[in-house]
Design an enzyme around this catalytic site. Sequence first.
Site, PDB file in Angstrom:
ATOM      1  N   CYS A 114       0.676  -1.450   0.383  1.00 27.32           N
ATOM      2  CA  CYS A 114      -0.080  -0.287   0.208  1.00 27.32           C
ATOM      3  C   CYS A 114       0.556   1.052  -0.140  1.00 27.32           C
ATOM      4  CB  CYS A 114      -0.819   0.212   1.308  1.00 27.32           C
ATOM      5  SG  CYS A 114      -2.216  -0.933   0.882  1.00 27.32           S
ATOM      6  N   HIS A 254      -3.377   7.032   1.769  1.00 34.67           N
ATOM      7  CA  HIS A 254      -3.614   6.382   1.641  1.00 34.67           C
ATOM      8  C   HIS A 254      -5.561   5.719   2.059  1.00 34.67           C
ATOM      9  CE1 HIS A 254      -4.245   1.672   0.746  1.00 34.67           C
ATOM     10  NE2 HIS A 254      -4.020   1.579   2.124  1.00 34.67           N
ATOM     11  N   ASN A 284     -10.131  -0.101  -0.632  1.00 37.67           N
ATOM     12  CA  ASN A 284      -8.751  -0.236  -0.557  1.00 37.67           C
ATOM     13  C   ASN A 284      -8.117  -0.550  -1.496  1.00 37.67           C
ATOM     14  OD1 ASN A 284      -6.152  -0.142   0.412  1.00 37.67           O
ATOM     15  ND2 ASN A 284      -5.646  -1.685   1.972  1.00 37.67           N
TER      16      ASN A 284
HETATM   17  O1  UT7 Z   1      -3.966  -1.249   3.773  1.00 38.74           O
HETATM   18  C1  UT7 Z   1      -3.256  -2.015   4.463  1.00 38.74           C
HETATM   19  C2  UT7 Z   1      -3.493  -1.423   5.626  1.00 38.74           C
HETATM   20  N1  UT7 Z   1      -4.579  -1.999   6.453  1.00 38.74           N
HETATM   21  C3  UT7 Z   1      -4.888  -1.197   7.226  1.00 38.74           C
HETATM   22  O2  UT7 Z   1      -5.268  -0.548   7.506  1.00 38.74           O
HETATM   23  C4  UT7 Z   1      -5.939  -1.832   7.562  1.00 38.74           C
HETATM   24  C5  UT7 Z   1      -6.437  -2.006   9.438  1.00 38.74           C
HETATM   25  N2  UT7 Z   1      -7.684  -2.538   9.936  1.00 38.74           N
HETATM   26  C6  UT7 Z   1      -8.153  -2.729   9.898  1.00 38.74           C
HETATM   27  O3  UT7 Z   1      -8.808  -1.269   9.240  1.00 38.74           O
HETATM   28  C7  UT7 Z   1      -9.320  -2.734  10.954  1.00 38.74           C
HETATM   29  O4  UT7 Z   1      -8.475  -2.908  11.956  1.00 38.74           O
HETATM   30  C8  UT7 Z   1     -10.539  -3.733  10.380  1.00 38.74           C
HETATM   31  C9  UT7 Z   1     -11.723  -3.285   9.452  1.00 38.74           C
HETATM   32  C10 UT7 Z   1      -9.353  -4.789   9.367  1.00 38.74           C
HETATM   33  C11 UT7 Z   1     -11.245  -4.600  11.423  1.00 38.74           C
HETATM   34  O5  UT7 Z   1     -12.078  -3.592  12.215  1.00 38.74           O
HETATM   35  P1  UT7 Z   1     -11.952  -3.889  13.850  1.00 38.74           P
HETATM   36  O6  UT7 Z   1     -12.937  -2.806  14.437  1.00 38.74           O
HETATM   37  O7  UT7 Z   1     -10.439  -4.011  14.214  1.00 38.74           O
HETATM   38  O8  UT7 Z   1     -12.531  -5.143  14.342  1.00 38.74           O
HETATM   39  P2  UT7 Z   1     -11.951  -6.904  14.768  1.00 38.74           P
HETATM   40  O9  UT7 Z   1     -10.598  -7.016  14.177  1.00 38.74           O
HETATM   41  O10 UT7 Z   1     -11.636  -5.948  15.728  1.00 38.74           O
HETATM   42  O11 UT7 Z   1     -13.103  -7.386  14.438  1.00 38.74           O
HETATM   43  C12 UT7 Z   1     -14.234  -7.566  15.969  1.00 38.74           C
HETATM   44  C13 UT7 Z   1     -15.408  -8.194  15.181  1.00 38.74           C
HETATM   45  C14 UT7 Z   1     -14.936  -9.793  15.880  1.00 38.74           C
HETATM   46  O12 UT7 Z   1     -15.626 -10.497  16.366  1.00 38.74           O
HETATM   47  P3  UT7 Z   1     -15.710 -10.587  17.649  1.00 38.74           P
HETATM   48  O13 UT7 Z   1     -14.442 -11.163  17.821  1.00 38.74           O
HETATM   49  O14 UT7 Z   1     -15.823  -9.863  17.962  1.00 38.74           O
HETATM   50  O15 UT7 Z   1     -17.298 -11.478  17.713  1.00 38.74           O
HETATM   51  C15 UT7 Z   1     -14.705 -10.241  14.467  1.00 38.74           C
HETATM   52  O16 UT7 Z   1     -14.925 -11.092  13.704  1.00 38.74           O
HETATM   53  O17 UT7 Z   1     -15.890  -8.079  14.035  1.00 38.74           O
HETATM   54  C16 UT7 Z   1     -16.045  -9.355  13.190  1.00 38.74           C
HETATM   55  N3  UT7 Z   1     -15.601  -9.062  11.789  1.00 38.74           N
HETATM   56  C17 UT7 Z   1     -16.850  -8.869  10.833  1.00 38.74           C
HETATM   57  N4  UT7 Z   1     -18.103  -8.766  10.905  1.00 38.74           N
HETATM   58  C18 UT7 Z   1     -19.348  -8.659  10.187  1.00 38.74           C
HETATM   59  C19 UT7 Z   1     -14.691  -9.478  11.106  1.00 38.74           C
HETATM   60  N5  UT7 Z   1     -14.830  -8.886   9.960  1.00 38.74           N
HETATM   61  C20 UT7 Z   1     -16.324  -8.684  10.403  1.00 38.74           C
HETATM   62  C21 UT7 Z   1     -16.822  -8.538   8.642  1.00 38.74           C
HETATM   63  N6  UT7 Z   1     -18.492  -8.503   8.974  1.00 38.74           N
HETATM   64  N7  UT7 Z   1     -16.831  -8.228   6.903  1.00 38.74           N
END
Ligand code: UT7
Length: 327
Positions: A114, A254, A284
């Site tokens: 990225c 980005h 992204n």
């Molecule tokens: O471009 C390269 C750089 N990349 C980035 O900068 C990405 C950085 N990370 C992020 O943007 C975020 O961490 C994400 C968008 C990927 C995830 O958001 P989050 O608020 O950190 O969510 P999380 O990973 O802590 O997940 C929260 C919950 C989990 O369930 P539990 O464990 O709380 O029951 C996940 O299993 O959301 C669940 N989950 C989803 N639910 C519905 C994860 N993906 C999904 C989904 N739909 N697509």
Amino acid sequence: MSIQSVIKGTGSFLPSKILTNVDLEKIVETSDEWIFQRTGIRQRHIVSGEETTSVLASNAARQALAASGLSSDDIDGVIVATTTPDLTFPSVAVHVQAELNLPAKMAFDIQAVCTGFIYALSTAHSFIQSGQCKNILVIGAESMSSILDWEDRTTCVLFGDGAGAVVLGASEETDDKASTPQRGILSTHLYADGRYKDILCTNGGVSKTRSTGVIQMQGREVFKQAVTLMHNIVEEALSANGFTGNDLDWLVPHQANIRIISATAEKLGLPMDKVVVTVEDQGNTSAASIPLALDLAVRDGRIQKNQLILLEALGGGLTWGASLLRF
Ligand code: UT7
């Protein structure tokens, strides 16, 4: 007198096929509400049919070249930032060179995921400053959909495909700093830290698994690093040039997550109407996201000549970087 490199034209290209969050609800267990709230994404463009990364790149490059007012004979370099080339080799850059019938000068790809566009821009800037090249097509192009696990809801909802391009060229303006501010790239700042290589990676590659693998990400950990490292790098880029956030006309970040973008803008004291945001419509697009956003804001008239613009990105590696420029 040092040679200054300026952006002479911009271009972009998005595949016509659109995948909405509602479409994704039929593929994995997710919801439009979850995706939008956590990321700011509503839809993304996806390659289809004969579309490959070099097709996207060539279309964006053609537009940037037209906008620059230069002819193809004026281009003496092509640098493409991509993690999703058509083939392992030859590079996407030589595909673009052949497609646009460009002169037989240097052409190569850069892979910094990225952050790739900032790495490519910085490299092109160095070639121009050293006098080795006059006008370089710098392209960010990705088909991220080809390296996604479409059964993994934690990653497949995040990414999209597209390409953006700029013509970076030696400035023909005289260096009269007394009357006008210096245009062009003011500084670039590149970093990588391989200790974080496993938090955002693919689970395969040609020499390890003889396949490309698919993206795997520890999202929360990457998020935490992104917020901190973007805070640091925007400060570094501004203070290296004696500016503060108040001096900025535009932040072109980005586009990984609206929450990371907003946190960076807040740190700079920058209102969101000075931030170019495309994540809602494009998701992204990795190395393509910055030149796509830049071209959008140039074409709709937001970005104007002589404005101060900050670019920043973070990606797998981890890699991260920023560039401050006067458009
Ligand atoms: O471009 C390269 C750089 N990349 C980035 O900068 C990405 C950085 N990370 C992020 O943007 C975020 O961490 C994400 C968008 C990927 C995830 O958001 P989050 O608020 O950190 O969510 P999380 O990973 O802590 O997940 C929260 C919950 C989990 O369930 P539990 O464990 O709380 O029951 C996940 O299993 O959301 C669940 N989950 C989803 N639910 C519905 C994860 N993906 C999904 C989904 N739909 N697509």
